[in-house]
Write an enzyme that holds these catalytic residues in place. Structure first.
Site, mmCIF file in Angstrom:
data_model
loop_
_atom_site.group_PDB
_atom_site.id
_atom_site.type_symbol
_atom_site.label_atom_id
_atom_site.label_comp_id
_atom_site.label_asym_id
_atom_site.label_seq_id
_atom_site.Cartn_x
_atom_site.Cartn_y
_atom_site.Cartn_z
ATOM 1 N N ASP A 146 35.985 38.467 40.617
ATOM 2 C CA ASP A 146 37.004 39.478 40.313
ATOM 3 C C ASP A 146 36.830 40.000 38.890
ATOM 4 O OD1 ASP A 146 39.361 40.961 39.945
ATOM 5 O OD2 ASP A 146 40.487 39.624 41.261
ATOM 6 N N CYS B 43 37.725 49.009 37.806
ATOM 7 C CA CYS B 43 37.149 47.916 38.587
ATOM 8 C C CYS B 43 35.821 48.312 39.225
ATOM 9 C CB CYS B 43 38.130 47.417 39.642
ATOM 10 S SG CYS B 43 38.801 48.680 40.749
ATOM 11 N N HIS C 140 41.351 47.435 45.160
ATOM 12 C CA HIS C 140 40.549 46.802 44.115
ATOM 13 C C HIS C 140 39.086 46.777 44.545
ATOM 14 C CE1 HIS C 140 39.874 44.544 40.512
ATOM 15 N NE2 HIS C 140 39.471 43.450 41.145
#
Length: 241
Positions: A198, A68, A180
């Site tokens: 995202d 991520c 995250h």
């Protein structure tokens, strides 16, 4: 007229954003999906959205469940226009990818093996970004406040060449489940919500989240970073200084 043109651009760009996955997890009711009518209205009326189109043009899905941070940096680097490395399969064109961003210089900050196994911390994210010709400021949530985050986030998202990446705990905003990293793209003052693009696009769509909830999700200890809190990174190009 301007709002109508922007709405049309949002709809066109939303086609590619909304088709990332057919099996994403359902959103909790505290979040607003970007591709919904409500999400579109927030973007059209947003007070700060300069980062939206540069990032959306370069939106990528993280290539592994630990990438991520890498995917977020690739988006920001390509959106910022800093010189990119060559990519043999795209020759003669250059671009940052999740395969060419990490090198011997970044290994000195966090090894590629570590990122592959467990991802990266907020400080490692800032350190890797700082190897590029960018002005980078790392902010741990525990060292700042909701008001400061809201003000700095809005200021950056309202200026060309400025970007914000957030490191937060998913379960604190009622998603699943761990730490995250993703970039922010816009802020709407009336709703007091930030738009998260995202990068785990197979899991969740871009969402609008309350500033208070996002700050609380950043103000959580990260065991991989000596229990320092998560937080956000402010990034701007040298030309924007």
């Amino acid at each position: 007229m301007i709002a109508s043109c922007f709405r049309a651009a949002v709809l066109l760009l939303g086609i590619s954003i909304g088709q990332a996955s057919a099996e994403q997890l359902p959103l909790p009711d505290n979040l607003i999906g970007a591709a919904t009518d409500g999400g579109e209205a927030l973007l059209v009326g947003a007070d700060a959205r300069e980062a939206y189109f540069p990032l959306a043009d370069n939106f990528v899905t993280q290539k592994t469940q630990s990438y991520c941070g890498v995917a977020s940096m690739v988006m920001v680097l390509n959106a910022s226009g800093v010189p990119a490395p060559p990519v043999p399969e795209y020759e003669p064109y250059r671009t940052f990818t999740q395969d060419n961003l990490l090198d011997e210089r970044t290994d000195a900050i966090v090894s590629r093996d570590t990122i592959l196994k467990q991802g990266m911390t907020l400080d490692e994210l800032g350190g890797v970004l700082a190897t590029q010709p960018l002005a980078v400021v790392v902010k741990h949530a525990g060292d700042t406040s909701l008001d400061d985050f809201r003000a700095m986030g809005r200021e950056y998202l309202d200026q060309p060449g400025h970007f914000v990446i957030v490191n937060y705990l998913r379960k604190a905003i009622r998603q699943e489940v761990g730490g995250h990293i993703s970039p922010l793209a816009a802020y709407d003052a009336e709703a007091d919500r930030f738009l998260i693009l995202d990068v785990a696009r197979y899991k969740y769509p871009p969402v609008w989240v309350k500033a208070e909830d996002l700050f609380a999700a950043m103000n959580t200890p990260d065991a991989s970073n000596g229990d320092r809190t998560r937080g956000f990174v402010l990034i701007k190009t040298k030309a924007a200084e």
